[in-house]
Design an enzyme around this catalytic site. Structure first.
Site, mmCIF file in Angstrom:
data_model
loop_
_atom_site.group_PDB
_atom_site.id
_atom_site.type_symbol
_atom_site.label_atom_id
_atom_site.label_comp_id
_atom_site.label_asym_id
_atom_site.label_seq_id
_atom_site.Cartn_x
_atom_site.Cartn_y
_atom_site.Cartn_z
ATOM 1 N N SER A 1 -5.464 -3.029 1.280
ATOM 2 C CA SER A 1 -5.892 -3.373 2.614
ATOM 3 C C SER A 1 -6.790 -4.695 2.677
ATOM 4 O O SER A 1 -6.384 -5.674 2.327
ATOM 5 C CB SER A 1 -6.815 -2.408 3.346
ATOM 6 N N MET A 2 -8.144 -4.748 3.217
ATOM 7 C CA MET A 2 -8.764 -5.582 3.393
ATOM 8 C C MET A 2 -9.178 -6.344 1.917
ATOM 9 O O MET A 2 -9.722 -7.420 1.862
ATOM 10 C CB MET A 2 -10.093 -5.468 4.200
#
Length: 913
Positions: A151-152
């Site tokens: 993800s991030m």
């Protein structure tokens, strides 16, 4: 549309990853300066069993890999990668092994609050330096670290290259899992959008610095409704080929869509990742190879096209076919063969000379899914055997139930024969097949549902031959707003269950294929939807490849009146691609309603009801045409130059168009969604206010209704106090306090108005019956407050009701401001033990202004507003504010509070001037 995105996707085909031994996380002691600068962050080394025990002294000898968790992610998510890597290392007797490190980011909400992204990036840089120090004096010391980011975390890894003191050679491999690379899912603050802009611009402008970094991005497919796969595709760099983007449904040996969390534990994907990591090892350095071409070849082998063979960097071009096998010549154009407990090996040879004039391709398949070579091309033959052969097994492609090869005959002019090797099969059962065919005879066209078909167009194709392979070209299927269902019905001559069919939806311009295995006979449904629109310079066609059962016929159709109906299709895709823009359209509708109420107040002296005013004033033709005209004009250089000279930001719709994420009627339908949600939120607000007021009335008798001053010393003290709270702690916290205070005040006004209205009613009723019930009338009059008997009381009650309607609209507006600022409040509360002050704070200055505005507005009434000289301006300005919000707020949600703040500031000025 919401149901389609959240529930109507394929079942979870991932297997869970289990640890073989108890997972342990060894905390790494960081330098004091680093620990003091980043008190909330930590670094861990993953281990199990003996490995964990042996490495407690940190005398590491493996290959370092750093795992970065994503939004609200845990450092413990590294265990799937770490555990399978340990098992793989055991298989090779620890000749090579990986040391998996993981960063604890305190489960921060970095997808919603971008203020800590830069801090996380700098901490990861410090971690890399600490990790490499562990190997400084080792025989095979690494000079770089491989990074896996979920993800991030993947974006933070990419951001490392933007740091001034970062050396690009510190990382040579980056694998991201469900990372939104293109843009944030919800752009809720300026720090988040600025971070994205800095990272993506650096990767485009400094592409030459990335030539030694190989990047793989794996998206989750349609099961991941948090990060749509289109956002996970890396920007294509023309300077070099070092970035690869794939969807998990297209990954060989996985062929499964994953949700946002399961992508870190999906066994099939983790196995592909670990196999790739081991194939990347250079035997000389015992570290990940420094050759970027080999790195890309390995990744493509495991994530794009798997030939059902172990990876070899330089496979031998030619080989000799040895062994006392029987040689059998096959002259037929179609051949199938079943093997079961064969003790003798065989070579089946297919002479090409007799087929080259009649056919253009040869197709072969083999259901034995081992990694040995099985198909060859003869370069030199005599009467009995092939002396020299090219190994065509590298041209094969692995599918769930078979491995297949398709050869274009004119590409192999020097081949005289194709040879299929059938080794002795002790206890094994498998099938082989080959056929020669003309490409035109096996390729058919199926028109995709077009934009304005309205479910009336349907197509049906009957594949009445009994071949092994068909290709259905999907015409005009190239835009993300297109979505329809394909139905494949198989009819078989035999009633026994035959070889299963494999259907693959192949998208040639991106690695987002989906593969389905179906029993025969059966009726199979395939959802045809795109993650990425077709590039303008690409003319290829999407295809449905049918790897068929030999004795079956197939009927292919895209007939489904409900699903093909364009408005439904559009709704599904709008929710998938543009759900994040809903708040902008909702607030825009409320602003138009707010302007209508101010206009009605000016003309009639009465404030209209929110729901009625919404129906009257919130019309899409008031805002959409102007934005469309601006987007059209921005296609001309002269207009763009004027626009830039005025320092105006680019219209968000133009940006979305450049990303092929904007399609016909999308803004109109989003506006209608906004109208509906705004209407029902207004109904919900009014109903909730009545319920709270009823509860209040049962508990407390309200005070006398009276007029109050706008600004008092006590309120000034409240303003200053909340402004200090905003400045010293968190702006969103101050906004929430003033919101609750406003809500309490509105309930109080509502209760007081209702109570005194009822009291006035009782007073009138007692006066009406005075001639016949004298004693009762006297008693009733005594019980009514003096204010209720006053001639001006009904005017005050009417004024209070008007004011209450206005307060409900303002509260409705302000509710969305609180919701948009909520992530930074949650982040602040979670990190309160490390720092009392949120820094940076995306809404600090806005919060201070809003506190002052709302402290005045909650004590205002419509009597001050309707006599104001500025009321006409305040009523008229809501329309341009609504247009500006839609133009500049779709991709920048943090701008919405600024427009609302300006609108409310005009209301305050109307109360004063």
């Amino acid at each position: 549309g919401v149901r389609d995105v959240l529930f109507l996707y394929e079942e979870n085909r991932c297997s869970m990853t289990y640890m073989y031994e108890y997972p342990e996380y060894l905390k790494i002691k960081l330098p004091k300066k680093t620990a003091r600068r980043y008190p909330a962050y930590e670094l861990y080394l993953y281990g199990e069993g003996n490995y964990a025990e042996e490495n407690k002294n940190l005398l590491l000898t493996g290959i370092p890999v750093l795992f970065l968790p994503g939004n609200a992610g845990s450092y413990k998510q590294v265990r799937s990668l770490g555990s399978i890597a340990l098992r793989k290392a055991e298989d090779v007797d620890f000749k090579y092994h990986f040391d998996f490190f993981s960063v604890n980011f305190n489960e921060e909400l970095v997808a919603l609050y971008g203020g800590s992204l830069q801090r996380q990036t700098k901490f990861v840089h410090e971690c890399i330096k600490v990790i490499l120090k562990f190997y400084r004096d080792r025989e095979f010391a690494p000079s770089s670290v491989a990074i896996v980011g979920h993800s991030m975390g993947g974006l933070v890894a990419r951001a490392l290259l933007t740091l001034k003191n970062f050396k690009p050679e510190l990382i040579n491999l980056l694998i991201t899992q469900a990372t939104p690379h293109v843009a944030p899912v919800m752009p809720l603050d300026k720090y988040l959008t600025d971070f994205y802009t800095a990272v993506n611009n650096h990767w485009i402008l400094k592409a030459h610095d990335l030539r030694n970094l190989t990047t793989l991005s794996v998206a989750g497919g349609f099961r991941d409704y948090q990060v749509r796969s289109g956002l996970a595709f890396l920007p294509r760099l023309s300077q070099h080929d070092s970035a690869l983007s794939v969807v998990s449904s297209a990954v060989p040996r996985a062929w499964a869509s994953t949700d946002h969390l399961s992508i870190v534990w999906c066994k099939e994907l983790i196995l592909a990742t670990i196999r790739a990591l081991f194939d990347l090892i250079d035997e000389n350095t015992r570290q990940i190879t420094e050759d970027p071409k080999k790195r890309m070849s390995v990744l493509k082998h495991h994530f794009v096209r798997h030939p059902a063979k172990m990876f070899e960097e330089n496979p031998e071009a030619f080989t000799e076919l040895t062994g006392a096998f029987m040689w059998i010549t096959v002259k037929a154009s179609k051949w199938t063969y079943s093997v079961y407990n064969d003790s003798d090996g065989k070579y089946f040879t297919f002479p090409l000379a007799s087929h080259r004039k009649l056919y253009s391709h040869v197709y072969c398949e083999n259901s034995m899914l081992d990694t040995s070579s099985w198909i060859f091309g003869c370069m030199n033959t005599n009467s009995s055997m092939c002396l020299e052969a090219a190994d065509l097994s590298w041209r094969a492609e692995l599918l769930p139930t078979t491995k297949v090869v398709i050869l274009k005959l004119q590409d192999y002019p020097s081949l005289s024969h194709v040879v299929i090797q059938v080794p002795p099969a002790a206890g094994n059962k498998y099938a082989l097949g080959c056929e020669f065919f003309k490409e035109d005879s096996r390729t058919v066209q199926l028109p995709a549902t077009h934009l304005f078909s309205f479910g009336l167009s349907s197509s049906k194709i009957l594949l009445n031959s009994t071949g092994l392979l068909y290709s259905v070209q999907l015409q005009h299927f190239n835009q993300i707003y297109q979505a329809f269902k394909i139905y494949i019905e198989s009819h078989c001559q035999s009633f026994k269950e035959g070889k299963p069919s494999v259907y693959r939806l192949h998208i040639p311009w991106s690695h987002e294929d989906s593969v389905i295995v179906a029993k025969v006979p059966s009726l199979t449904e395939i959802s045809a939807k795109l993650h990425i629109a077709q590039p303008h310079n690409d003319s290829s066609l999407a295809q449905l490849n049918i790897y068929s059962s030999p004795d079956c016929q197939y009927e292919v159709s895209n007939t489904d009146l409900f699903y093909s109906y364009y408005p439904f299709i559009l709704v599904f895709q709008i929710v998938r691609f543009h759900a994040g823009a809903f708040p902008v359209y909702i607030v825009s509708n409320i602003l138009l309603t707010y302007g209508g109420q101010l206009s009605t107040l000016r003309s009639t002296g009465q404030c209209s009801d929110f729901s009625l005013e919404l129906v009257r004033t919130a019309k899409p033709y008031k805002v959409e045409p102007l934005i469309s005209v601006v987007v059209f004009l921005q296609g001309f250089n002269w207009f763009r130059e004027i626009w830039e000279s005025l320092s105006l930001p680019e219209v968000d719709a133009a940006v979305l168009s450049s990303q092929d994420a904007w399609f016909p009627l999308v803004s109109l339908i989003l506006f209608l969604f906004g109208t509906g949600i705004a209407y029902w939120s207004g109904v919900f607000f009014s109903t909730s206010l009545r319920l709270f007021s009823s509860l209040w009335l049962t508990l407390i008798r309200p005070a006398v209704l009276q007029k109050d001053k706008l600004i008092t010393p006590r309120r000034l003290c409240g303003m200053v106090s909340l402004a200090l709270v905003s400045w010293t702690t968190c702006g969103a916290f101050a906004v929430l306090i003033i919101y609750l205070q406003y809500l309490f005040k509105s309930v109080h006004v509502f209760v007081t108005s209702v109570f005194h209205f009822q009291d006035s009613g009782h007073s009138k009723e007692s006066s009406h019956n005075s001639s016949t019930h004298t004693v009762k009338a006297q008693s009733s009059m005594d019980s009514v407050p003096e204010a209720a008997q006053s001639p001006s009381n009904s005017t005050m009650i009417a004024e209070a009701v008007n004011s209450l309607k206005m307060h409900i609209t303002i509260l409705n507006l302000f509710t969305w401001i609180v919701l948009l600022n909520l992530p930074s409040l949650i982040y602040w509360l979670k990190n309160l033990r490390y720092s009392v002050r949120l820094d940076p704070d995306p809404c600090r200055s806005t919060a201070i202004i809003l506190v002052c505005i709302l402290e005045i507005l909650m004590n205002s009434s419509t009597s001050e507003v309707k006599s104001s000289k500025l009321l006409k301006i305040a009523a008229k300005v809501q329309l341009p504010l609504s247009v500006a919000m839609l133009a500049f707020g779709r991709l920048h949600l943090y701008r919405v509070p600024h427009f609302v703040t300006f609108s409310l500031l005009l209301h305050v000025l109307c109360c004063i001037v």
